[in-house]
Design a protein around this motif. Structure first.
Motif, PDB file in Angstrom:
ATOM      1  N   GLN A  21       9.396 109.506  29.491  1.00 33.80           N
ATOM      2  CA  GLN A  21       8.741 108.916  28.328  1.00 33.80           C
ATOM      3  C   GLN A  21       7.250 109.252  28.279  1.00 33.80           C
ATOM      4  OE1 GLN A  21      10.190 107.552  25.876  1.00 33.80           O
ATOM      5  NE2 GLN A  21       8.546 106.536  24.740  1.00 33.80           N
ATOM      6  N   TYR A  22       6.562 109.175  29.433  1.00 38.47           N
ATOM      7  CA  TYR A  22       5.105 109.307  29.422  1.00 38.47           C
ATOM      8  C   TYR A  22       4.601 110.664  29.901  1.00 38.47           C
ATOM      9  CZ  TYR A  22       4.940 104.372  28.375  1.00 38.47           C
ATOM     10  OH  TYR A  22       5.097 103.164  27.760  1.00 38.47           O
ATOM     11  N   LEU A  26       5.747 111.339  25.168  1.00 39.78           N
ATOM     12  CA  LEU A  26       4.402 110.951  24.735  1.00 39.78           C
ATOM     13  C   LEU A  26       3.383 111.768  25.520  1.00 39.78           C
ATOM     14  CD1 LEU A  26       4.929 107.077  24.661  1.00 39.78           C
ATOM     15  CD2 LEU A  26       5.281 108.728  22.810  1.00 39.78           C
ATOM     16  N   GLU A  31      -3.606 106.709  20.825  1.00 41.13           N
ATOM     17  CA  GLU A  31      -2.924 106.539  19.546  1.00 41.13           C
ATOM     18  C   GLU A  31      -3.804 105.666  18.654  1.00 41.13           C
ATOM     19  OE1 GLU A  31       1.540 105.802  18.626  1.00 41.13           O
ATOM     20  OE2 GLU A  31       0.598 103.817  18.661  1.00 41.13           O
ATOM     21  N   TRP A  58       0.235 110.979  11.788  1.00 41.09           N
ATOM     22  CA  TRP A  58       1.597 110.472  11.606  1.00 41.09           C
ATOM     23  C   TRP A  58       1.591 109.396  10.525  1.00 41.09           C
ATOM     24  CZ3 TRP A  58       1.375 105.286  12.702  1.00 41.09           C
ATOM     25  CH2 TRP A  58       0.413 104.859  13.617  1.00 41.09           C
ATOM     26  N   ARG A  86       3.773 114.293  20.375  1.00 39.45           N
ATOM     27  CA  ARG A  86       4.804 113.246  20.417  1.00 39.45           C
ATOM     28  C   ARG A  86       6.141 113.935  20.160  1.00 39.45           C
ATOM     29  NH1 ARG A  86       9.274 110.272  20.083  1.00 39.45           N
ATOM     30  NH2 ARG A  86       8.920 108.037  19.923  1.00 39.45           N
ATOM     31  N   GLN A  87       6.790 114.401  21.264  1.00 37.37           N
ATOM     32  CA  GLN A  87       7.979 115.210  21.109  1.00 37.37           C
ATOM     33  C   GLN A  87       9.239 114.361  21.019  1.00 37.37           C
ATOM     34  OE1 GLN A  87       7.974 118.179  24.270  1.00 37.37           O
ATOM     35  NE2 GLN A  87       6.802 119.551  22.947  1.00 37.37           N
ATOM     36  N   GLU A 143      16.137 109.158  23.824  1.00 34.98           N
ATOM     37  CA  GLU A 143      14.851 108.696  24.327  1.00 34.98           C
ATOM     38  C   GLU A 143      15.075 107.460  25.180  1.00 34.98           C
ATOM     39  OE1 GLU A 143      11.803 110.256  20.832  1.00 34.98           O
ATOM     40  OE2 GLU A 143      12.216 108.126  21.036  1.00 34.98           O
ATOM     41  N   TRP A 170      -2.519 110.812  16.735  1.00 35.85           N
ATOM     42  CA  TRP A 170      -2.461 110.943  18.189  1.00 35.85           C
ATOM     43  C   TRP A 170      -3.533 111.920  18.614  1.00 35.85           C
ATOM     44  CZ3 TRP A 170       2.918 111.905  16.324  1.00 35.85           C
ATOM     45  CH2 TRP A 170       3.650 110.707  16.272  1.00 35.85           C
ATOM     46  N   LEU A 197      -2.545 105.472  26.242  1.00 38.53           N
ATOM     47  CA  LEU A 197      -1.212 105.691  26.806  1.00 38.53           C
ATOM     48  C   LEU A 197      -1.155 105.318  28.281  1.00 38.53           C
ATOM     49  CD1 LEU A 197       1.390 106.735  25.440  1.00 38.53           C
ATOM     50  CD2 LEU A 197      -0.678 106.969  24.082  1.00 38.53           C
TER      51      LEU A 197
END
Length: 344
Positions: A21-22, A26, A31, A58, A86-87, A143, A170, A197
């Protein structure tokens, strides 16, 4: 052994979930959320701030996704394709492109709605003109945290009947200029919130440490005590059944070492024979635990590392070693006369 492996699996899986996740999904540092939808020109202004290395805007809008009689309330996220900071990833961790037309949902959300790729979902927008849109489900993505629904940003702007606009951005920043950047951002009147983050990662780690990881550690301790108890009980029974034979061997001239080798050899063979089926049963238990722990907040990936297999086997082997030492001491105190009389 299967219980030990299930506890060790949780420790590895949580670390893999956070890493995915990080580190992979992300990839930004900050953000930004704006007070209201803002022109795309804001992205250009952000690029000129100190320490900003990359910017991606975004657009986010609250919606209710409806499929049949099932519905879920969440935020529909519009991203500029292809997203870099942000994939979206598939089950193997490969980046996926946003579909040009149609929704991309996380697999857990699609399962909650009982929706498949190709189904049409009703999207009730909860702000502005509150449109009710009909959009096809075009793709699924895996995810580990939360539930997500994604569209290309320009497509979302068009559906909402607005020009190119963003709800936030972002930022990838230079750590050496982070403080100067924060000061500049807080002076911008349109910025409502700044999310770091690293703070978000620290928060999710603290939560998992207090819940899931604590449970996993307790589970490992309990499983270890069960493993020791099972091995010890089996060894006690074996020793009681073999007391007469062991005493006879000692009378016939066998040394303590030779007699102990016979007794411990049986326990060692049983322990080694238990390892492969223990691994197989532990894998099955881990799979069931993986499914049981899946919820709308996080999904633990099914990650079985060599460390988990090693902890399971090592725990049982250590328990057998301790029991072996206890049996050798008991064998040294064996009363051969009493054992032969009792067995006779």
């Amino acid at each position: 052994m299967a219980l030990l492996m299930m506890g060790a699996y949780q420790l590895d899986a949580v670390e893999a979930m956070i890493d995915q996740q990080y580190r992979q999904v992300l990839r930004m540092d900050l953000e930004l959320t704006f007070n209201e939808p803002t022109s795309m020109r804001a992205s250009g202004e952000l690029r000129h701030l100190p320490g900003v290395m990359a910017v991606e805007g975004w657009r986010r809008v609250p919606v209710t996704l409806i499929h049949g009689h099932r519905e879920e309330r969440l935020s529909l996220l519009g991203m500029a394709p292809p997203p870099q900071l942000r994939q979206v990833l598939d089950a193997e961790g490969h980046p996926q492109r946003l579909p040009e037309a149609g929704l991309m949902l996380t697999r857990y959300l699609a399962d909650a709605l009982h929706a498949r790729v190709g189904d049409t979902l009703e999207v009730a927008v909860m702000e502005g003109r509150r449109q009710r849109l009909q959009l096809p489900l075009a793709a699924l993505v895996d995810e580990p945290l939360g539930m997500g629904a994604y569209l290309p940003q320009r497509h979302l702007n068009t559906l909402l009947g607005e020009g190119p606009s963003i709800s936030g951005a972002w930022l990838l920043v230079d750590d050496a200029q982070r403080e100067a950047l924060h000061e500049a951002l807080w002076t911008m009147p349109g910025v409502a919130a700044i999310g770091r983050l690293d703070d978000a990662e620290r928060g999710i780690r603290d939560y998992l440490d207090e819940t899931l990881l604590l449970f996993a550690l307790i589970f490992v301790v309990i499983a270890s005590s069960i493993a020791f108890g099972v091995v010890y009980n089996d060894a006690r029974i074996t020793f009681a059944e073999r007391a007469r034979e062991l005493a006879t061997l000692r009378v016939l001239g066998y040394t303590r070492v030779e007699v102990a080798r016979i007794l411990l050899g049986e326990i060692t063979l049983l322990t080694l024979a238990a390892i492969p089926p223990g691994w197989a049963l532990g894998t099955a238990f881990s799979h069931l635990l993986n499914r049981a722990f899946s919820n709308d907040m996080f999904r633990i990936p099914l990650v079985l590392t060599p460390q988990a297999f090693g902890i399971a086997a090592g725990g049982v082997l250590v328990a057998s070693l301790l029991v072996g030492i206890m049996l050798v001491r008991r064998l040294n105190r064996l009363d051969m006369v009493s054992s032969l009389k009792a067995s006779g």
